[in-house]
Design an enzyme around this catalytic site. Sequence first.
Site: not given
Ligand code: NCD
Ligand code: ZN
Length: 349
Positions: A13, A15, A99, A136, A174, A247
């Site tokens: 996971h 970003h 997702k 999520h 998460h 995450d």
């Molecule tokens: C994530 C993001 O910034 O894209 N933020 C987070 O707090 N984890 C989005 C997510 O995975 O919930």
């Molecule tokens: Zn995330």
Amino acid sequence: MKTLTIRRPDDWHLHLRDGAMLEAVLPATSTHFARAIVMPNLVPPVVTTADARAYRDRILKAVPRGHDFTPLMTLYLTEATRADDVEAGFRDGVVTAVKLYPAGATTNSQSGVRDITKVQPVLERMAAIGMPLCVHGEVTDPAIDIFDREAVFIERVLEPLRRSIPELRVVMEHITTKEGVAYARSGGGNLGATITTHHLIINRNAILAGGIRPHYYCLPVAKREVHRLALREAATSGDKRFFLGTDSAPHLDPLKECACGCAGVFCAPNTLSCLAHVFEEENALDRLEAFISLNGPAFYRLPPNEARITLKRQEEPVAYPKSLVMRAGPVTIFDPMHPIHWNVCEEAI
Ligand code: NCD
Ligand code: ZN
């Protein structure tokens, strides 16, 4: 000096963002991780197989020379998602998972799902082809306290969904609560759960006690200590259902250090060091490989990586930069708030 050589890990996971941010943050992951499940919550989101293919190309272009990294793409499920497009993307090897964001649950989730019955045909198709759904798991009902949203989601949404499509392969993303751990354990082989690095290290005091600290704010928000301990027990247990999803979610500092700061912790750069520390504290270094390199591929039905990494424990604490500095500004790196002595030192096949 203590060393630990294990299979190269994957991040289930992550970003990576886009553009300059993608170029800046990707090396932190591709240095150590072979693969990552890449989140689709760009603006606009990655909703079709064509979007995913284009985003994958942009990621591959940003991989530094000499790094061996495969992005595993996800589609952002909307009420307009077409089952045929999802299936084509999966069969062509472009898309690994879909997702589910409840609309409004987190950063860039406005286009998420409001009415789960609208996506039932897509979910049924995914069940039929064995494609995982990454979830999520928080309700967005304003009447539900933010610290209870995960537990209520399990009861109101996840359990009914899994009962209506038992063959659907689901990753609880998460997880942050003992209820999440218990529910993941209650599932069979079709249910997995990722745990972040930071939720193994901080509880909600890090965000709120002695001043408000926006760099520890993420969603799902960190909970009480009892939940952190349950997550630690699950992650270090060796149980196949639990695997790493960092995450890591970078945001420029000014977007977090303001009156309405956004959610996300940027933990990719020091994640492996932090995890080795956690597993050592729990006397479970022999189970680190299961959590970061074996359980994830097993769930996603992929082979584990053949390459190895070596972690070394050093006398002096590892010195990490406070932030990654981009032209647009700094991005604060997760600070575990105690010295870390583990470092990733070499890669060997
Ligand atoms: C994530 C993001 O910034 O894209 N933020 C987070 O707090 N984890 C989005 C997510 O995975 O919930
Ligand atoms: Zn995330």
